[in-house]
Structure formats: C-alpha cells, structure tokens
Scaffold this motif. Sequence first.
Motif, short mmCIF file in Angstrom:
data_model
loop_
_atom_site.label_atom_id
_atom_site.label_comp_id
_atom_site.label_asym_id
_atom_site.label_seq_id
_atom_site.Cartn_x
_atom_site.Cartn_y
_atom_site.Cartn_z
N MET A 185 0.52 5.10 1.18
CA MET A 185 1.48 3.92 1.12
C MET A 185 2.63 4.35 2.02
N ARG A 186 3.17 3.26 2.46
CA ARG A 186 3.99 3.36 3.69
C ARG A 186 3.86 4.27 4.66
N GLN A 187 2.53 4.38 5.21
CA GLN A 187 2.22 5.19 6.23
C GLN A 187 2.67 4.94 7.57
N GLY B 55 6.16 3.96 9.07
CA GLY B 55 7.72 3.89 8.70
C GLY B 55 8.30 5.05 9.44
N ARG B 56 9.37 5.15 8.74
CA ARG B 56 10.67 6.00 9.04
C ARG B 56 10.48 7.60 9.21
N TYR B 57 9.33 8.20 8.65
CA TYR B 57 9.14 9.63 9.01
C TYR B 57 8.64 9.83 10.40
N GLU C 107 7.93 7.80 16.36
CA GLU C 107 7.41 6.78 17.25
C GLU C 107 7.87 5.36 16.52
N TYR C 108 8.06 5.45 15.31
CA TYR C 108 8.65 4.17 14.68
C TYR C 108 10.26 4.17 14.77
N LYS C 109 10.83 5.31 14.68
CA LYS C 109 12.27 5.14 14.61
C LYS C 109 12.49 4.84 16.07
N VAL D 37 11.17 2.65 18.25
CA VAL D 37 10.88 1.12 18.27
C VAL D 37 12.00 0.82 17.29
N ARG D 38 12.23 1.08 16.04
CA ARG D 38 13.13 0.59 15.03
C ARG D 38 14.61 0.52 15.68
N GLN D 39 14.91 1.39 16.66
CA GLN D 39 16.44 1.39 17.06
C GLN D 39 16.59 0.22 17.90
N SER E 195 4.58 -4.86 6.93
CA SER E 195 5.12 -5.92 6.38
C SER E 195 5.90 -5.56 5.40
N ASP E 196 6.33 -6.60 4.47
CA ASP E 196 7.07 -6.32 3.11
C ASP E 196 6.63 -7.56 2.24
N ILE E 197 6.79 -6.97 0.83
CA ILE E 197 6.57 -7.79 -0.22
C ILE E 197 7.43 -9.02 -0.40
N CYS F 18 11.96 -9.73 -9.45
CA CYS F 18 13.24 -8.96 -9.88
C CYS F 18 14.22 -8.72 -8.54
N TYR F 19 13.55 -8.96 -7.42
CA TYR F 19 14.54 -8.72 -6.14
C TYR F 19 15.28 -10.26 -5.95
N ILE F 20 14.75 -11.23 -6.27
CA ILE F 20 15.22 -12.42 -6.24
C ILE F 20 16.17 -12.73 -7.10
N ASP G 226 3.14 -3.81 -7.87
CA ASP G 226 4.01 -4.02 -9.07
C ASP G 226 4.85 -2.94 -9.55
N THR G 227 5.70 -2.77 -8.34
CA THR G 227 6.56 -1.39 -8.85
C THR G 227 7.41 -1.61 -10.14
N TRP G 228 7.94 -2.68 -10.31
CA TRP G 228 8.89 -2.84 -11.42
C TRP G 228 8.26 -3.20 -12.53
N GLY H 212 1.21 9.23 -5.01
CA GLY H 212 1.57 8.47 -6.02
C GLY H 212 2.47 7.26 -6.01
N HIS H 213 3.36 7.50 -4.79
CA HIS H 213 4.06 6.25 -4.40
C HIS H 213 4.28 6.57 -2.90
N GLY H 214 5.08 5.39 -2.27
CA GLY H 214 5.34 5.64 -0.75
C GLY H 214 5.72 7.30 -0.31
O1 CP3 Z 1 2.71 0.66 2.83
C1 CP3 Z 1 2.99 0.11 4.03
O2 CP3 Z 1 3.16 0.93 5.13
C2 CP3 Z 1 3.05 -1.38 4.35
C3 CP3 Z 1 3.94 -1.93 4.40
C4 CP3 Z 1 5.05 -1.96 3.30
C5 CP3 Z 1 6.48 -1.96 3.18
N1 CP3 Z 1 7.00 -2.32 2.01
C6 CP3 Z 1 7.24 -1.55 4.62
C7 CP3 Z 1 8.50 -1.24 4.64
C8 CP3 Z 1 4.77 -2.20 1.90
C9 CP3 Z 1 3.12 -2.57 1.15
C10 CP3 Z 1 5.91 -2.63 1.18
C11 CP3 Z 1 5.93 -2.70 -0.15
C12 CP3 Z 1 7.24 -2.87 -0.92
N2 CP3 Z 1 8.43 -3.30 -0.24
C13 CP3 Z 1 7.59 -2.55 -2.38
C14 CP3 Z 1 6.49 -1.94 -3.26
C15 CP3 Z 1 6.04 -0.78 -3.13
C16 CP3 Z 1 7.19 0.34 -3.23
O3 CP3 Z 1 7.29 1.26 -2.31
O4 CP3 Z 1 7.83 0.50 -4.36
C17 CP3 Z 1 8.88 -2.90 -2.68
C18 CP3 Z 1 9.57 -2.68 -3.93
C19 CP3 Z 1 9.41 -3.25 -1.31
C20 CP3 Z 1 10.93 -3.94 -1.17
C21 CP3 Z 1 11.39 -3.01 -0.14
N3 CP3 Z 1 11.15 -3.11 1.30
C22 CP3 Z 1 12.56 -2.19 -0.24
C23 CP3 Z 1 13.00 -1.69 -1.64
C24 CP3 Z 1 12.86 -1.71 0.71
C25 CP3 Z 1 14.12 -0.76 1.21
C26 CP3 Z 1 13.86 0.55 0.86
C27 CP3 Z 1 13.24 1.54 1.85
O5 CP3 Z 1 12.27 2.15 1.75
O6 CP3 Z 1 13.76 1.11 3.07
C28 CP3 Z 1 12.03 -2.28 1.90
C29 CP3 Z 1 12.18 -2.25 3.37
C30 CP3 Z 1 10.81 -1.54 3.86
N4 CP3 Z 1 9.62 -1.77 3.64
C31 CP3 Z 1 10.80 -0.47 5.04
C32 CP3 Z 1 9.43 -0.41 5.24
C33 CP3 Z 1 8.74 0.34 6.31
C34 CP3 Z 1 11.67 0.30 5.65
C35 CP3 Z 1 12.30 -0.56 6.93
C36 CP3 Z 1 13.17 0.16 7.84
O7 CP3 Z 1 14.20 0.46 7.49
O8 CP3 Z 1 12.71 0.36 8.77
#
Ligand code: CP3
Length: 341
Positions: free
Chosen positions: A23-25, A27-29, A32-34, A36-38, A72-74, A150-152, A205-207, A319-321
């Motif tokens: 999960m979150r594979q 991303g910022r770790y 090469e992501y960082k 592009v993200r700049q 993408s994002d939820i 929850c977020y809204i 369904d994190t929350w 177990g989580h991202g």
């Molecule tokens: O798993 C994946 O890589 C797919 C993409 C994905 C992201 N977020 C990318 C993201 C998925 C499936 C999510 C789910 C998500 N997003 C959840 C549920 C799962 C979980 O991890 O709890 C929730 C609660 C969110 C809402 C959200 N989006 C938060 C709270 C944040 C900020 C915290 C954080 O980790 O930065 C985000 C941003 C976000 N979503 C990033 C990524 C890669 C960081 C973006 C960045 O700053 O580059």
Amino acid sequence: MKHSRYLNAAKQQNNERPPIWLMRQAGRYLPEYKKVRQHYTFTEMISNPEIVTEITLQPIKRFGFDAAILYSDILVVPNSFGLHFDFIEKKGPTLKESNDIPFLKDSFSKPYDLSTCQFVFDSVKLLKQELPQYEIPLIGFAGCPFTVACYIIEGHSSKTFPRVMNMIKHDSKTLHSILDALTKATIDYLIGQIKAGVDAIQLFDTWACLLESENYINFTYRYIEQICQALIPYNIPITLFSKNTKAYINQQTELPINVIGVDAFMSLQDARKIVGTTLSLQGNLNPELLLGDKDTLKKEVSHILTTMKDDSGFIFNLGHGILPTTPIENVELVVDMVKNA
Ligand code: CP3
C-alpha cells in the motif's frame, strides 16, 4: 494476464509463492517520485494521466511488484459534489470549500458530476496500454463513504474527527444523507474505473476504527455492502482494508468481497481461523519494521511467510501504507524474501 499471481491469490487459486505489492508503493520514499514531485503539487500530479502512468509504474520498474495500484487518492470523489481538497505538506488534506453543515447538506443534495473525475478514467486507460509488458494487473480503488465523509465534514485530517462523532450523536440524519450520496457516487466512480480497465478494486476504510459495533454497521458497513453488491455483476475481485481489523473481521466475512486486508495488530493465523476458507487475506507486515534493523525485519517477514505457507489465498502486503522515510534497501529485502519463498 491469465497467470497473475495477485488475481489467482484473490480467488484462492495461487499454488506458487505469494504475490506482493505494498500500500502506497508509489510515493515519497522513492527518489524518482520525489524528483517528479518537486515540479508539481500532488493534485496536479494525480490529475495528469501521463504523470499518473509514470508514477504508478515507478515501483513496478524498480521492485517488480505483482500488482500496480493506480496513483490517485480517495479524496477525488468529493470533486463530483463540487468539493475539493488541497494536500498541504505536514497538514494533510484540507477542504477548500466551507464545511458548514448547511453548505454540505446543499452540496450533497445536488446531483453529482463524475466528469470531474474523468482524469482518473483517462489515467486507467493510459496505464492499461502500458501494463501488458509487465504482465501484472491494475488495482483501482475508492475510499469507503464513511472515511471520505470524515475528511469532508472535519475539513481536514484528524485523529478523532470530533465533528463527525458529534454528528453521529446529534445529527445522524444529515450524516446518512451525505453517506448515501457518497455511496451512489462511489459506485459509479468504481464502475467508471472498471469500464476503463482496472482488474481489481480495493476499498479503503481507514477511519472505520472510530466506530464501535452498532455504529460500525450503521455508518460504514451497510454502505460498503451497497457498493459491493452493486459491483457483483462486474465480477472483479474486491479487497476491503480498514484499520483495527480485529474488531470488524467477523462482520466483514459476510460481505460479497474476495480479500480482507489485515492490519499489523491481528495475526494472519487468527484472521485465517475466522474467515475460514471462503476469503483471501492480504497483509500484514508492520510498516514501522521497514525503518528498523534488518534482523528484526527478516524475522517478521519469515514469520509471515511461514504462517501463510501453502495458503492459496494470501497476498503479501503491509498492515498500512509504506512510510515516506522507508529505506529502499529494506523494500528490496522484503521483495526478495517473498519472491524466493
Ligand atoms: O497505495 C497507493 O500507492 C495508491 C494511491 C493512494 C494514495 N492515497 C496516494 C497518496 C491511495 C490508495 C491512498 C489512500 C488514502 N488517501 C487513504 C486511505 C489509506 C490510508 O493510507 O490511510 C487516506 C486516508 C487518504 C487521504 C490522504 N491522502 C492523506 C491523509 C494524505 C496526506 C498524508 C500523506 O501520506 O501525505 C494524502 C496524500 C497522498 N495520497 C500522498 C500519496 C502518495 C502523498 C502525496 C505527496 O505529498 O506527494
């Protein structure tokens, strides 16, 4: 894609080593992501199909995971109700519009417009053109209505979501009207992803962990059930992931889903005992272990692999991202161990 380990395991038909993705594979770790993200904000990135495709494939190219998950994002679905999130460094997602209850009530009483999420469907289509050479499936996803609500309603991240908890007590009618509208939009949003080509769906369904027994059923479970029911005709594997698996897994086995995501606080062995042989399991390495010493990490990965040895319905995951400070070499180590299991 007949031989996808991930899809086989989701159907409890994998007789080889377990598939792995995290999960979150994307991303910022990843350096090469960082890079592009700049140049872009998170919103700019997820709205651009070329960038989405590049970022989704980054961890596939580097580690050879057995599934890709759409970058993408939820919190995209709220766009369809005219509600938008900014993703602010250190603060997390923040609602751009007002979170006044009368304003939200009004937003959710109007018809939703999924053309505001078209970039997601376009991204899936583009990814599906690129993916055949990797021979892995694409996982699409959505947040469960409660977690998105929850977020809204809070307007930003929180650990306790006091405004939402207050609504459960004092204005459940409005909360249900929001959840109902989000459920309908989420169903159409997921059908849109399926039509664009995703091979599997994961619901986040994190929350849910804020809810106890009866509230769990009323405010999240029954909406998840509606979503899963609506997707049955599409015959696509569905995974449900929530925190505090232990509290909900009994109930979750009654849903028409294929895979339960297990967090790090329940053993896979116990989860298997509860779900029996009817469902697959995904999890559950604690993401914190990827930050620590290699011996402890190896021990825990071995433990998971031994526990789930010969389980035809097991998908290795966290177990989580994954945490942004995770060293690449620890991810390599885990992938190596799973691939050689
Ligand atoms: O798993 C994946 O890589 C797919 C993409 C994905 C992201 N977020 C990318 C993201 C998925 C499936 C999510 C789910 C998500 N997003 C959840 C549920 C799962 C979980 O991890 O709890 C929730 C609660 C969110 C809402 C959200 N989006 C938060 C709270 C944040 C900020 C915290 C954080 O980790 O930065 C985000 C941003 C976000 N979503 C990033 C990524 C890669 C960081 C973006 C960045 O700053 O580059």
